[in-house]
Scaffold this motif. Structure first.
Motif, PDB file in Angstrom:
ATOM      1  N   ALA A   7       0.897  -1.322   0.093  1.00  0.00           N
ATOM      2  CA  ALA A   7       0.020  -0.062   0.130  1.00  0.00           C
ATOM      3  C   ALA A   7       0.933   1.214   0.084  1.00  0.00           C
ATOM      4  CB  ALA A   7      -0.949  -0.076   1.095  1.00  0.00           C
ATOM      5  N   VAL A   8       1.805   1.191   0.602  1.00  0.00           N
ATOM      6  CA  VAL A   8       2.999   2.187   0.607  1.00  0.00           C
ATOM      7  C   VAL A   8       4.131   1.934  -0.174  1.00  0.00           C
ATOM      8  CG1 VAL A   8       4.270   3.783   2.311  1.00  0.00           C
ATOM      9  CG2 VAL A   8       2.183   2.646   3.085  1.00  0.00           C
ATOM     10  N   LEU A   9       4.375   2.785  -1.387  1.00  0.00           N
ATOM     11  CA  LEU A   9       5.460   2.781  -2.225  1.00  0.00           C
ATOM     12  C   LEU A   9       6.401   3.872  -2.033  1.00  0.00           C
ATOM     13  CD1 LEU A   9       3.259   1.963  -5.277  1.00  0.00           C
ATOM     14  CD2 LEU A   9       4.463   0.279  -4.093  1.00  0.00           C
ATOM     15  N   VAL A  10       7.669   3.404  -1.711  1.00  0.00           N
ATOM     16  CA  VAL A  10       8.810   4.311  -1.271  1.00  0.00           C
ATOM     17  C   VAL A  10       9.405   4.573  -2.794  1.00  0.00           C
ATOM     18  CG1 VAL A  10      11.087   4.496  -0.098  1.00  0.00           C
ATOM     19  CG2 VAL A  10       8.965   3.272   0.916  1.00  0.00           C
ATOM     20  N   PRO A  11       9.363   5.869  -2.907  1.00  0.00           N
ATOM     21  CA  PRO A  11      10.133   6.115  -4.467  1.00  0.00           C
ATOM     22  C   PRO A  11      11.701   5.918  -4.370  1.00  0.00           C
ATOM     23  CG  PRO A  11       8.817   8.083  -3.555  1.00  0.00           C
ATOM     24  CD  PRO A  11       8.851   7.095  -2.620  1.00  0.00           C
ATOM     25  N   ARG A  12      12.006   5.580  -5.496  1.00  0.00           N
ATOM     26  CA  ARG A  12      13.525   4.969  -5.689  1.00  0.00           C
ATOM     27  C   ARG A  12      14.359   5.963  -6.927  1.00  0.00           C
ATOM     28  NH1 ARG A  12      14.921   0.607  -2.472  1.00  0.00           N
ATOM     29  NH2 ARG A  12      17.051   1.783  -2.812  1.00  0.00           N
ATOM     30  N   PRO A  13      15.304   6.550  -6.584  1.00  0.00           N
ATOM     31  CA  PRO A  13      15.969   7.508  -7.734  1.00  0.00           C
ATOM     32  C   PRO A  13      16.433   6.680  -8.760  1.00  0.00           C
ATOM     33  CG  PRO A  13      16.823   7.973  -5.764  1.00  0.00           C
ATOM     34  CD  PRO A  13      16.038   6.727  -5.526  1.00  0.00           C
ATOM     35  N   VAL A  14      15.719   6.985 -10.051  1.00  0.00           N
ATOM     36  CA  VAL A  14      16.242   6.173 -11.101  1.00  0.00           C
ATOM     37  C   VAL A  14      17.849   6.467 -11.620  1.00  0.00           C
ATOM     38  CG1 VAL A  14      16.167   6.218 -13.817  1.00  0.00           C
ATOM     39  CG2 VAL A  14      14.200   6.244 -12.287  1.00  0.00           C
ATOM     40  N   ALA A  15      18.532   7.412 -11.284  1.00  0.00           N
ATOM     41  CA  ALA A  15      19.921   7.727 -11.381  1.00  0.00           C
ATOM     42  C   ALA A  15      20.630   6.631 -10.415  1.00  0.00           C
ATOM     43  CB  ALA A  15      20.083   8.940 -10.893  1.00  0.00           C
ATOM     44  N   GLU A  16      20.267   6.402  -9.275  1.00  0.00           N
ATOM     45  CA  GLU A  16      20.910   5.547  -8.414  1.00  0.00           C
ATOM     46  C   GLU A  16      20.572   4.016  -8.898  1.00  0.00           C
ATOM     47  OE1 GLU A  16      20.573   3.858  -3.751  1.00  0.00           O
ATOM     48  OE2 GLU A  16      19.553   5.747  -4.435  1.00  0.00           O
ATOM     49  N   LEU A  17      19.238   3.757  -9.412  1.00  0.00           N
ATOM     50  CA  LEU A  17      19.242   2.436 -10.027  1.00  0.00           C
ATOM     51  C   LEU A  17      20.255   2.237 -11.003  1.00  0.00           C
ATOM     52  CD1 LEU A  17      17.395   0.114 -10.699  1.00  0.00           C
ATOM     53  CD2 LEU A  17      15.810   1.546 -12.039  1.00  0.00           C
ATOM     54  N   ALA A  18      20.210   3.347 -12.076  1.00  0.00           N
ATOM     55  CA  ALA A  18      21.418   2.830 -13.240  1.00  0.00           C
ATOM     56  C   ALA A  18      22.794   2.967 -12.831  1.00  0.00           C
ATOM     57  CB  ALA A  18      21.272   4.290 -14.080  1.00  0.00           C
ATOM     58  N   ALA A  19      23.056   3.479 -11.738  1.00  0.00           N
ATOM     59  CA  ALA A  19      24.403   3.388 -11.265  1.00  0.00           C
ATOM     60  C   ALA A  19      24.502   2.113 -10.587  1.00  0.00           C
ATOM     61  CB  ALA A  19      24.756   4.524 -10.288  1.00  0.00           C
ATOM     62  N   ARG A  20      23.665   1.523  -9.966  1.00  0.00           N
ATOM     63  CA  ARG A  20      23.601   0.528  -9.135  1.00  0.00           C
ATOM     64  C   ARG A  20      23.822  -0.843 -10.033  1.00  0.00           C
ATOM     65  NH1 ARG A  20      22.768  -1.899  -3.965  1.00  0.00           N
ATOM     66  NH2 ARG A  20      22.509   0.426  -3.450  1.00  0.00           N
ATOM     67  N   PHE A  21      23.079  -0.497 -11.194  1.00  0.00           N
ATOM     68  CA  PHE A  21      22.983  -1.928 -12.002  1.00  0.00           C
ATOM     69  C   PHE A  21      23.740  -1.823 -13.425  1.00  0.00           C
ATOM     70  CE2 PHE A  21      19.446  -2.463  -9.074  1.00  0.00           C
ATOM     71  CZ  PHE A  21      19.497  -3.694  -8.816  1.00  0.00           C
TER      72      PHE A  21
END
Length: 532
Positions: free
Chosen positions: A11-25
């Protein structure tokens, strides 16, 4: 039938930065500057399931590339798209960032796990694989864990359950992005333990990527799904992946046959073995053994003993030796997770053993009373499962054992005559009918099953054993006729579909529930039976 939009998600969705996603993967993008302010809250690989804030992962498919549906996903609220170079080349102009990797399928699970905060790491996770027994074992695991005071979650063929919330399952194992959302919802619901079926398809198709199970379990292996895997060696190898450090921390393996022994030997994580019958000559000793099996109610009680002398008495309400094996596997998996033996013993007493009723698994819909037959519905949909189900019912059948079954269309045609032969070997009356024909000609599928049954019947008759083989379609009529014609001392096994409520015929889903049809036939029988 559930649709792609019937998703369990937190029910509660926590926003995650796409820039961090791109760097991590290590994802590439043609315009890194567009990532700075973009955030995502969930992941979807089916455009029809996209909600506002999702990352849409456009995967290459057998018929079409997911990139063809990216524009629709964006229109539904996707904030970014992840795809491969081929997909990126076909996207055209989108208003959201496009991330690129060579193998997006391999990242779907790990990316979804990261977006949802690694929910599997907040649960004690149990994953069960094997040809037969996965569903029953997961239900027994869940039953025992709840008796221990845990709040359980369940993912499998019959249903997905997050605490007390239940949603019917479309797949034995959900797509990787959906699975991670389910696990996140479980954490939100206060679930602390997960019991989950892990199919060979799920492993091969990376649906469970992003999960490392605390304890993996193996039931057995026999011919099934060869239309997908090609041969038994490949099928085995897919299941063996579950017992590697990438997918589990430890394993429990039933070693009642050579496939179990091979699984235990192939595992690259610590493994405990369970044997429920006599060991074959030269087989290594098992860590846990089952003995003193005795009838208890509709099922069996048994003693489970470790090589170091520890032992406990357990029981299951489900009939058949194969359900003793499933129950023993569930108990040892819980012990392997770190629960003390004394606590398991207390939980077995509190929970009346391993008495979870599994929908469509040796489910008694008519108990039999001498006037009306006992009617049992079971999911047995391959040769080994059919043999085991019939063997389980034979000792408690005073009259004839009747079986109604078919084979699935568009699936492993080699097992069809084998199933026919198995039915004749175990039953007195064999009724061949339809299962799910899918896009095949139903009559042709029945003919292949019947050919195997009739050849086996001829051999049985030559040996002095009387077996009847008939063909009746559609399936509802086969069930009705068999129940109406059975004697009051007979057992009627309706095999192959179990809990399923839809039959697929040339792309059309037809309402068909074996349990509903069997109960209707029993009512019709009762109405025509004179009362004293």
């Amino acid at each position: 039938m559930t649709s792609p939009t019937d998703r369990i998600r937190p029910a509660v969705l926590v926003p995650r930065p796409v820039a961090e996603l791109a760097a991590r993967f290590d994802l590439t993008t043609s315009d890194p500057g567009t990532l700075a302010e973009v955030q995502v809250t969930a992941v979807a690989s089916d455009n029809r399931a996209v909600s506002d804030g999702d990352l849409f992962v456009a995967l290459p498919g057998a018929r079409a590339h997911g990139a063809a549906f990216a524009a629709d996903a964006v229109a539904r609220g996707a904030r970014a798209v992840l795809t491969d170079p081929e997909g990126a080349a076909d996207l055209g102009d989108l208003s959201v960032p496009v991330l690129v990797t060579d193998e997006p399928r391999l990242l779907l699970g790990p990316v979804a796990a990261w977006v949802h905060g690694a929910p599997a790491e907040r649960l004690t996770t149990f994953g069960v694989t094997g040809t037969n027994g996965k569903t029953t074992t997961t239900y027994q695991l869940d039953h025992l864990l709840r008796a221990l005071g845990r709040r359980g979650g369940l993912v499998g063929t019959v249903e997905t359950r997050s605490g007390d919330r239940v949603l019917p399952s479309r797949l034995t194992t959900p797509e990787a992005s959906d699975l991670q959302a389910v696990l996140a919802a479980m954490c939100e619901d206060g679930v602390d333990s997960l019991s989950m079926e892990v199919s060979s398809h799920a492993i091969a198709m990376h649906r469970v990527d992003g999960v490392v199970y605390d304890v993996a379990g193996f039931t057995n292996l026999s011919q099934d799904h060869l239309d997908f895997h090609g041969d038994l060696a490949t099928y085995f190898a897919a299941k063996a992946e579950l017992f590697t450090p990438a997918r589990s921390r430890q394993g429990v393996v039933v070693v009642d046959d050579v496939w179990g022994e091979r699984m235990a030997a192939a595992a690259t994580v610590p493994v405990q073995t369970v044997r429920t019958g006599p060991a074959r000559e030269g087989a290594p000793a098992a860590d846990w053994t089952v003995a003193e099996v005795a009838p208890r109610g509709t099922g069996s009680a048994f003693t489970l003993t470790h090589a170091d002398g520890r032992s406990l008495r357990a029981w299951t309400s489900l009939p058949g030796h194969f359900n003793v094996a499933n129950a023993a596997l569930a108990v040892v998996m819980v012990l392997a997770s770190g629960v003390a033996l004394d606590d398991v013993v207390a939980a077995l007493e509190a929970g009346d053993g391993l008495s979870a009723q599994v929908p469509g698994r040796m489910e008694v819909v008519g108990p039999g009373d001498g006037t009306h037959p006992r009617v049992v519905v079971d999911f047995a949909h391959n040769t080994d499962a059919l043999e085991l189900a019939l063997a389980a019912l034979r000792p408690t059948t005073t009259g004839r054992l009747v079986v109604i079954f078919g084979a699935t269309g568009d699936r492993d045609p080699g097992k069809r005559p084998l199933m026919g032969a198995a039915a004749v070997a175990g039953a007195d009356v064999v009724v061949v009918t339809d299962d799910d024909p899918h896009d095949e000609d139903a009559a042709a599928v029945r003919a292949a099953v019947r050919a195997g049954a009739e050849a086996a019947r001829d051999r049985a008759v030559a040996a002095g054993r009387d077996v009847t083989v008939t063909e009746v379609a559609p399936r509802a009529e086969a069930i009705r006729r068999a129940v109406l014609e059975a004697a009051g001392t007979d057992t009627v096994l309706v095999a192959g579909r179990g809990h399923e409520t839809l039959q697929e015929v040339r792309g059309v889903d037809l309402e068909l529930d074996d349990r509903v049809e069997a109960r209707a036939a029993l009512r019709a029988r009762a109405e025509r039976t004179p009362t004293a």
